[in-house]
Design a protein around this motif. Structure first.
Motif, short mmCIF file in Angstrom:
data_model
loop_
_atom_site.label_atom_id
_atom_site.label_comp_id
_atom_site.label_asym_id
_atom_site.label_seq_id
_atom_site.Cartn_x
_atom_site.Cartn_y
_atom_site.Cartn_z
N GLY B 83 0.79 -1.23 0.00
CA GLY B 83 0.00 0.00 0.00
C GLY B 83 0.82 1.28 0.00
N THR B 84 2.07 1.21 -0.45
CA THR B 84 2.86 2.45 -0.46
C THR B 84 2.81 3.10 -1.84
N ASP B 85 3.78 3.94 -2.06
CA ASP B 85 3.80 4.81 -3.23
C ASP B 85 3.85 4.03 -4.54
N ILE B 86 2.91 4.30 -5.44
CA ILE B 86 2.87 3.55 -6.70
C ILE B 86 3.93 4.06 -7.68
N LEU B 87 4.19 5.36 -7.63
CA LEU B 87 5.19 5.92 -8.53
C LEU B 87 6.56 5.32 -8.22
N MET B 88 6.87 5.26 -6.92
CA MET B 88 8.15 4.68 -6.51
C MET B 88 8.22 3.23 -6.95
N SER B 89 7.10 2.52 -6.80
CA SER B 89 7.08 1.11 -7.19
C SER B 89 7.37 0.97 -8.68
N LEU B 90 6.80 1.87 -9.49
CA LEU B 90 7.05 1.78 -10.93
C LEU B 90 8.49 2.12 -11.26
N PHE B 91 9.07 3.05 -10.49
CA PHE B 91 10.49 3.35 -10.68
C PHE B 91 11.34 2.13 -10.37
N ILE B 92 11.00 1.45 -9.27
CA ILE B 92 11.77 0.26 -8.89
C ILE B 92 11.61 -0.82 -9.95
N LEU B 93 10.41 -0.87 -10.54
CA LEU B 93 10.17 -1.83 -11.61
C LEU B 93 11.15 -1.60 -12.76
N ARG B 145 -0.29 7.11 -3.02
CA ARG B 145 -0.24 5.93 -2.16
C ARG B 145 -1.37 4.97 -2.47
N VAL B 146 -1.02 3.70 -2.59
CA VAL B 146 -2.00 2.70 -2.98
C VAL B 146 -3.11 2.59 -1.94
N ASP B 147 -2.74 2.63 -0.65
CA ASP B 147 -3.77 2.46 0.38
C ASP B 147 -4.80 3.60 0.35
N GLU B 148 -4.36 4.80 -0.07
CA GLU B 148 -5.32 5.90 -0.17
C GLU B 148 -6.10 5.83 -1.47
N ILE B 149 -5.48 5.28 -2.51
CA ILE B 149 -6.18 5.16 -3.79
C ILE B 149 -7.37 4.21 -3.65
N ILE B 150 -7.16 3.08 -2.93
CA ILE B 150 -8.25 2.11 -2.84
C ILE B 150 -9.29 2.50 -1.80
N ALA B 151 -9.03 3.56 -1.05
CA ALA B 151 -10.00 3.98 -0.04
C ALA B 151 -10.96 5.04 -0.57
N LEU B 220 -1.18 -6.98 -12.80
CA LEU B 220 -2.61 -7.24 -12.59
C LEU B 220 -3.13 -6.43 -11.40
N ALA B 221 -2.26 -6.26 -10.40
CA ALA B 221 -2.68 -5.45 -9.25
C ALA B 221 -2.96 -4.02 -9.68
N VAL B 222 -2.15 -3.50 -10.60
CA VAL B 222 -2.38 -2.14 -11.07
C VAL B 222 -3.70 -2.07 -11.84
N VAL B 223 -4.00 -3.13 -12.61
CA VAL B 223 -5.30 -3.18 -13.29
C VAL B 223 -6.42 -3.08 -12.26
N ALA B 224 -6.29 -3.89 -11.21
CA ALA B 224 -7.32 -3.88 -10.17
C ALA B 224 -7.43 -2.51 -9.52
N LEU B 225 -6.30 -1.86 -9.40
CA LEU B 225 -6.26 -0.55 -8.75
C LEU B 225 -7.17 0.45 -9.47
N PHE B 226 -7.35 0.25 -10.76
CA PHE B 226 -8.22 1.13 -11.52
C PHE B 226 -9.67 1.01 -11.03
N PHE B 227 -10.03 -0.19 -10.52
CA PHE B 227 -11.45 -0.44 -10.26
C PHE B 227 -11.80 -0.49 -8.78
N ILE B 228 -10.80 -0.71 -7.93
CA ILE B 228 -11.12 -0.91 -6.52
C ILE B 228 -11.42 0.42 -5.84
N ASP B 229 -12.53 0.46 -5.12
CA ASP B 229 -12.80 1.59 -4.23
C ASP B 229 -13.16 1.04 -2.85
#
Lengths: 636, 286
Positions: B83-93, B145-151, B220-229
Motif C-alpha cells: 500500500g505504499t507509493d505507486i510511482l516509486m514502485s514503478l520506478f523500482i520496476l 499511495r495505494v492504500d489511499e487510492i483504494i479507499a 494485474l494489481a495495477v489493473v485492479a487498482l483502476f477499479f477498486i474503491d
C-alpha cells in the motif's frame, strides 16, 4: 567577529586566485602539483569557515561592503582589459563581429556606472543558497582541481602534438573558481556581471586549450553565446539603473519588472546552455576533461541556473517564467533524445548535462516552493554524479586511448576500478532510488501540483529516453569479456583519490537525503520564498534511504549467495560454432570470423542532424516572440 | 495488519498464481491456435525441471544479476501490495528491468545482446505511459499511495479511461505478448533465437521466470487498482476485470503479428500522447 567576517569573503575568493598565480609561475610539474593540493585544501577550509561563521552568527543573510570605490575602479579597469583581450583574440582569429558584442556590453555598463546615479547599497550577500554554491564549487571544484594534476600529465603523454601549457590551464581553472565564488556572493548586478564576464572568457580560453581548428571554432562559439547572454545582462543593468536607480538583485526580484527579468533570464539560459544556445556546451567537449568536468558539472553551467533560481520568485506566474519553464522542459526532452545517438562518452555526458539543466531551468521557471526545492536537489546531485562521470571518462580515455562507448566493451574486466566509478555515476544519474531520480520524482510531483501538463509530458518522455542511453552504456561496461591484450591503467593516485571521494559523496548524499532536505534545502527555499513546504514527507524520505541501502545491498548479497553456487562456464551461443573465446565464430566457409557487437544509436531517428536544427529554430522563435512581446509592453 | 498480510501473501503466492495463470494462458493460446496444448500445471513442471538442471553459465555475474532482478521485482510488487507509493514502485520496476538487461549484456553473445537492446527499446516505449498512469492516479485520487487510492468513494477508472487503454497496451509489452514481444517471445517463431534469455539456462532461467510471475501479479494489481474503491463489490469486480484484461492480452497475443521496433515506439508514444496526455490534461483542468 565583525572584523574576521569582513575578511572572510576576500580570503575565500583570494585563495584560488593566489594559488592560480603560483601555479601559473611554476613550471615544475611536481611542486606545481603540491601547490594545487595546498590551494584546494585552503579553499575547502575557507569555504567551511565561512559557512560555520555564518551558521554561528544565526544563519541570517549578511549584506556586506557598502563602500567599495577602489574595488569598483579595479573591476572597471579589469573589464576594459578583458574587452581589449577579447577584441584582440577576435581580430587574431578573424571573427571580428564577436568583438562588437564585447565592446557594446562593456561600453554600456561603464556608461551606466558613470552617468546614472545609483542608490548606495551593499555589494555582497551571504545566504544559504550562495553558501551552498560556494560549498559545491569549493569541494567538487577542488576535487576536480586535484584530479587535473594527474590528468594533465597523462594527457600530454598521450597527446604529443599539443603544446604543453599545463600551468596556464591549471591556473585558469583556479581563477575560474575564484570568479565563481565572486559570482554567487554578489548581491549587486554590476559585480555579478563582472564575474559573469570572467567566467565567459575563461571558459573560452579553456575550450580553446588545444588550439586545433575545431577547438578554436568551438571556443569562439562558446564565447559569442556567452557574450550574448552577457549583453542581456548588461541591458538588464542599464534598465535597472535607469528605472530604479538600484542594481540590487533582491530588489529586482521583488519588483519583478518583466523586461529586466527577461533579460537576466536570457543570460541565465545562455550560461546554462539551454536551447537554442546548447551548441556551445557540446562543442566544449574538445577541451581536456578537467575543464569539462569543472565547467559542466560544478560551476559554469550552475552559474546560469543559480541566477534563474534567484529569479524564481519573480518568474512565478509571469510570461517570462512560462517561457523559461517551456524552454527548460523542451531542452530536457530534445537533448535527452539526441543523447541516444551519441557514441562519444563525453558527448553523451554533455547532452545529459544540458538535459538535466533543462529540468532545473524548468523547475526554476515555474518558481514555486516545491519546484525550487526540486531544482536545488537536482543541482546538488547533478554536480556530484556528473563530475565523477567526467573524471572516469577522462581517465579511461587516457588509459585505453578512446572515449568511444563502443570501445568500453567489457571495461569491468579491463579497468575495473574506473568501471565501478562510472557505474556508480551512471546509477546516480538515473536509477531508482538514487539522487537524480528522486529529484526527478519531486520535480514531477511539483509539475503536477502546479498544473503544467506540458512539463509533465516532457518529463515522462524525457526520462524514458534518459533511461535508454544510460542503460546501454551500463550494458557495455558490464560485458564480461576478457580482452586479448590487457589494458594498462595509467590513472594516477590523485585522480583515483578525487574519484573515490566523489563516489563517497554521491552515495552519502543519497543516504543523507532526509538530512539534506531538512538542513540544506528547506532553509534555502525558506530564504527565497519566506515559506517552505516539504514536498516529500519524512516517511517518504526514509523509505528512500532504505531503498538506496537495498539497491546497494541486494546485488552484494546476491554476489555472496551466488558465489557459492557451483557452475560450469560454457561458451556463448553464436549460431556458427564458437571458436572458444566468445569473440570469434566459424562461418559457413569454415573460417574464423570476428564478432562485432554494437549498441543501438538510432542516428537516423534521434541524430543531432535531424533534431538539433528544428529544436533550435523552435526555441529561438519562442524567445524572439517573447522579447517582442516584452518590448511591446515596455514601449506601450 | 492487513497490509502486512497482503505483503506476505503476495511474496509467497505471487509465483504460484503467476505460474498458474501462465498455465491457463498456454492452454487458451493452444486452443485459439487449434492445438490441444500442455497441461495447466506445465509451468510448474517446467520450473522444477529447470531447477533440477545442471548449473551451466556463460559467466559469473549472470546469476547474480538475475537474482537481483527477481528481488527488485518482488520489492516493486511488494510496495504496491503493502500500500505504499505507486510511482516509486514503478520506478523500482524499471530498476529491476535494468538488471535483466545487464544480465543479458553481461555476456558477449550476439543474440542476447540484440534481446537486451530490444528490451531497452521496449522500456523506452512504455516508460512514459507508466509515469503518466501514476500521475493520473495522483490527479484522480489526490495521492500516490495505494492504500489511499483504494479507499476512495468511486473507483479511479471513470477518471482515467484513456490511461487504462494505455495500460493495456504497455501490459502487452511487459507480459511479452505479440505484437510487442521483441526482446524475447513465448512463441517458437523467434528470429533472434530466444532474445534476451538466449544465454540463460537451468536455475538462472528459472529465477528469471519467477521474476516475471512477480511482475505479472504486480501488473494485474495495477489493473485492479483502476477499479477498486471502498466497497467490497469493487474488489470482486476488480479481480474479474483483471482476468478479463488478462484474457484480452492473450487474445491480442494470438491475433497480432509482431511489429518492428519502429512501429513499437511510434504506437506506444503516440498512444501515450493521445490517450495519456489528453486524459492527464482533462484531469488537470477539472
Amino acid at each position: 567577529m565583525g572584523v574576521i567576517l569582513l575578511y572572510l569573503i576576500p580570503i575565500m575568493a583570494g585563495i584560488p586566485l593566489i594559488g592560480a598565480i603560483l601555479i601559473f609561475l611554476n613550471h615544475n610539474a611536481k611542486t606545481r602539483g603540491y601547490t594545487i593540493y595546498a590551494t584546494v585544501v585552503a579553499m575547502m577550509i575557507s569555504a567551511l569557515a565561512l559557512m560555520i561563521t555564518w551558521i554561528q552568527d544565526g544563519s541570517n543573510t549578511w549584506y556586506l561592503y557598502t563602500q567599495t570605490e577602489w574595488m569598483d575602479k579595479a573591476m572597471q579597469a579589469f573589464e576594459i582589459l578583458l574587452m581589449v583581450f577579447i577584441v584582440y583574440m577576435c581580430f587574431k582569429y578573424k571573427r571580428r563581429w564577436i568583438s562588437l558584442l564585447a565592446i557594446l556590453q562593456t561600453g554600456l555598463t561603464l556608461w551606466v556606472e558613470y552617468t546614472i546615479p545609483l542608490v548606495e547599497s551593499t555589494h555582497t550577500q551571504v545566504d544559504s543558497l550562495a553558501l551552498l554554491m560556494c560549498i559545491i564549487c569549493a569541494f567538487i571544484g577542488g576535487l576536480i582541481g586535484i584530479y587535473s594534476v594527474g590528468y594533465m600529465k597523462s594527457y600530454h603523454e598521450n597527446h604529443k602534438g599539443v603544446l604543453d601549457r599545463s600551468s596556464t590551464f591549471l591556473a585558469l581553472i583556479f581563477v575560474f573558481m575564484s570568479a565563481m565564488f565572486g559570482l554567487v556572493l554578489s548581491s549587486n548586478l554590476i559585480w555579478m556581471y563582472f564575474f559573469w564576464e570572467i567566467t565567459s572568457v575563461i571558459s573560452f580560453l579553456l575550450i580553446g586549450y588545444t588550439k586545433t581548428e575545431e577547438a578554436i571554432t568551438n571556443s569562439f562559439r562558446a564565447l559569442w553565446m556567452n557574450l550574448f547572454g552577457g549583453f542581456g545582462f548588461a541591458v538588464a543593468i542599464w534598465l535597472c539603473a535607469m528605472w530604479n536607480h538600484s542594481v540590487q538583485l533582491n530588489e529586482i526580484v521583488a519588483s519583478a519588472n518583466p523586461m529586466i527579468i527577461g533579460m537576466l533570464a536570457l543570460a541565465g539560459l545562455t550560461k546554462s546552455a539551454q536551447l537554442p544556445f546548447s551548441t556551445w556546451l557540446f562543442g566544449a567537449m574538445v577541451a581536456p576533461t578537467p575543464s569539462s568536468a569543472l565547467l559542466h558539472s560544478a560551476t559554469m553551467v550552475k552559474a546560469g541556473v543559480y541566477l534563474l533560481i534567484r529569479l524564481a520568485p519573480a518568474l512565478n506566474g509571469s510570461l517570462c517564467g512560462t517561457i523559461v519553464s517551456f524552454i527548460g522542459g523542451f531542452t530536457f526532452i530534445m537533448t535527452s533524445l539526441m543523447a541516444i545517438a551519441q557514441n562519444d562518452a563525453k558527448k553523451v555526458l554533455a547532452f545529459s548535462t544540458i538535459s538535466n539543466l533543462g529540468l532545473i531551468v524548468a523547475c526554476a521557471g515555474i518558481g514555486v516552493e516545491q519546484t525550487v526545492w526540486a531544482a536545488i536537489f537536482l543541482m546538488i546531485f547533478h554536480s556530484s554524479s556528473k563530475s565523477m562521470l567526467f573524471e572516469a571518462v577522462g581517465a579511461t580515455e587516457n588509459s585505453i586511448g578512446s572515449r568511444d562507448i563502443e570501445n568500453m566493451h567489457g571495461l569491468i574486466l579491463r579497468l575495473p576500478k574506473l568501471a565501478y566509478v562510472m557505474g556508480i555515476g551512471i546509477a546516480g544519474m538515473y536509477l531508482a532510488p538514487f539522487g537524480m531520480l528522486i529529484s526527478k520524482w519531486v520535480a514531477l510531483k511539483a509539475f503536477v501540483d502546479s498544473g503544467n501538463v506540458l512539463l509533465v509530458i516532457c518529463i515522462a518522455f524525457g526520462s524514458a529516453s534518459t533511461m535508454f542511453y544510460w542503460t546501454k552504456w551500463l550494458g557495455k561496461l558490464i560485458a564480461m569479456h576478457k580482452p586479448r591484450v590487457p589494458d594498462r591503467d595509467v590513472t594516477r593516485k590523485d585522480e583515483y583519490f578525487s574519484m573515490a571521494v566523489l563516489c563517497a559523496i554521491t552515495i552519502s548524499l543519497c543516504l543523507l537525503f532526509p538530512l539534506l532536505a531538512g538542513y540544506v534545502v528547506n532553509p534555502i527555499v525558506l530564504s527565497l520564498f519566506g515559506a517552505t513546504t516539504d514536498v516529500l514527507s519524512m516517511s517518504e524520505l526514509t523509505t528512500m534511504v532504505i531503498m538506496v541501502c537495498s539497491v546497494l545491498i541486494v546485488p552484494a548479497m546476491m554476489f555472496l549467495v551466488t558465489r557459492m553456487a557451483p557452475r560450469d562456464i560454457v561458451p556463448t551461443y553464436m549460431n556458427g560454432i564458437n571458436v572458444g573465446d566468445n569473440s570469434h565464430f566459424t562461418d559457413s566457409f569454415g573460417q574464423s570470423k570476428k564478432l562485432h557487437l554494437s549498441n543501438w544509436y538510432l542516428r537516423f531517428e534521434f541524430g543531432r542532424r535531424r533534431l538539433l536544427k528544428p529544436s533550435q529554430i523552435l526555441a529561438a522563435s519562442v524567445l524572439i516572440v517573447t522579447f517582442a512581446v516584452l518590448l511591446g509592453g515596455v514601449l506601450s | 495488519m492487513t497490509r502486512v498480510l497482503s505483503l506476505i501473501l503476495y511474496l509467497i503466492l505471487a509465483p504460484f498464481v503467476g505460474a498458474f495463470l501462465d498455465g491457463i494462458d498456454r492452454k487458451i493460446t493452444a486452443r485459439m491456435q487449434g492445438r490441444k496444448g500442455p497441461p495447466i500445471w506445465q509451468p510448474f513442471y517446467d520450473l522444477f525441471k529447470l531447477f533440477s538442471k545442471q548449473m551451466i553459465a556463460v559467466n559469473s555475474v549472470q546469476l547474480l544479476l538475475n537474482c537481483s532482478y527477481l528481488i527488485f521485482l518482488a520489492v516493486a510488487g511488494g510496495m504496491v501490495f503493502f500500500g505504499t507509493d505507486i510511482l516509486m514502485s514503478l520506478f523500482i520496476l524499471s530498476t529491476a528491468d535494468m538488471f535483466l538487461i545487464l544480465a543479458a549484456s553481461s555476456d558477449s553473445s550476439p543474440y542476447s545482446n540484440i534481446g537486451a537492446s530490444r528490451e531497452m527499446m521496449q522500456m523506452m516505449s512504455y516508460e512514459p505511459m507508466t509515469l503518466l498512469i501514476a500521475v493520473g492516479f495522483y490527479l484522480a485520487t489526490g495521492s500516490f499511495r495505494v492504500d489511499e487510492i483504494i479507499a476512495q468513494e468511486t473507483c479511479a477508472f471513470w477518471m482515467m479511461p484513456g490511461l487504462f487503454v494505455g495500460f493495456i497496451l504497455i501490459m502487452a509489452i511487459k507480459l511479452r505478448k505479440s505484437p510487442f514481444d521483441l526482446s524475447t517471445s513465448h512463441h517458437a517463431h523467434q528470429e533472434v533465437v530466444k532474445g534476451i534469455t538466449t544465454e540463460m539456462s537451468g536455475p538462472t532461467l528459472a529465477i528469471m521466470e519467477i521474476g516475471e510471475y512477480y511482475e505479472k501479479m504486480l501488473l494485474l494489481a495495477v489493473v485492479a487498482l483502476f477499479f477498486i474503491d471502498s466497497s467490497i463489490i469493487s474488489w470482486i469486480l476488480g479481480i474479474v476485470l483483471c482476468l478479463g484484461v488478462y484474457f484480452l492480452e492473450i487474445l491480442i497475443d494470438n491475433v497480432c503479428a509482431r511489429v518492428n521496433w519502429h512501429k513499437l515506439l511510434d504506437i506506444c508514444w503516440l498512444i501515450t500522447l493521445l490517450c495519456g496526455g489528453i486524459n492527464i490534461l482533462i484531469l488537470m483542468l477539472i
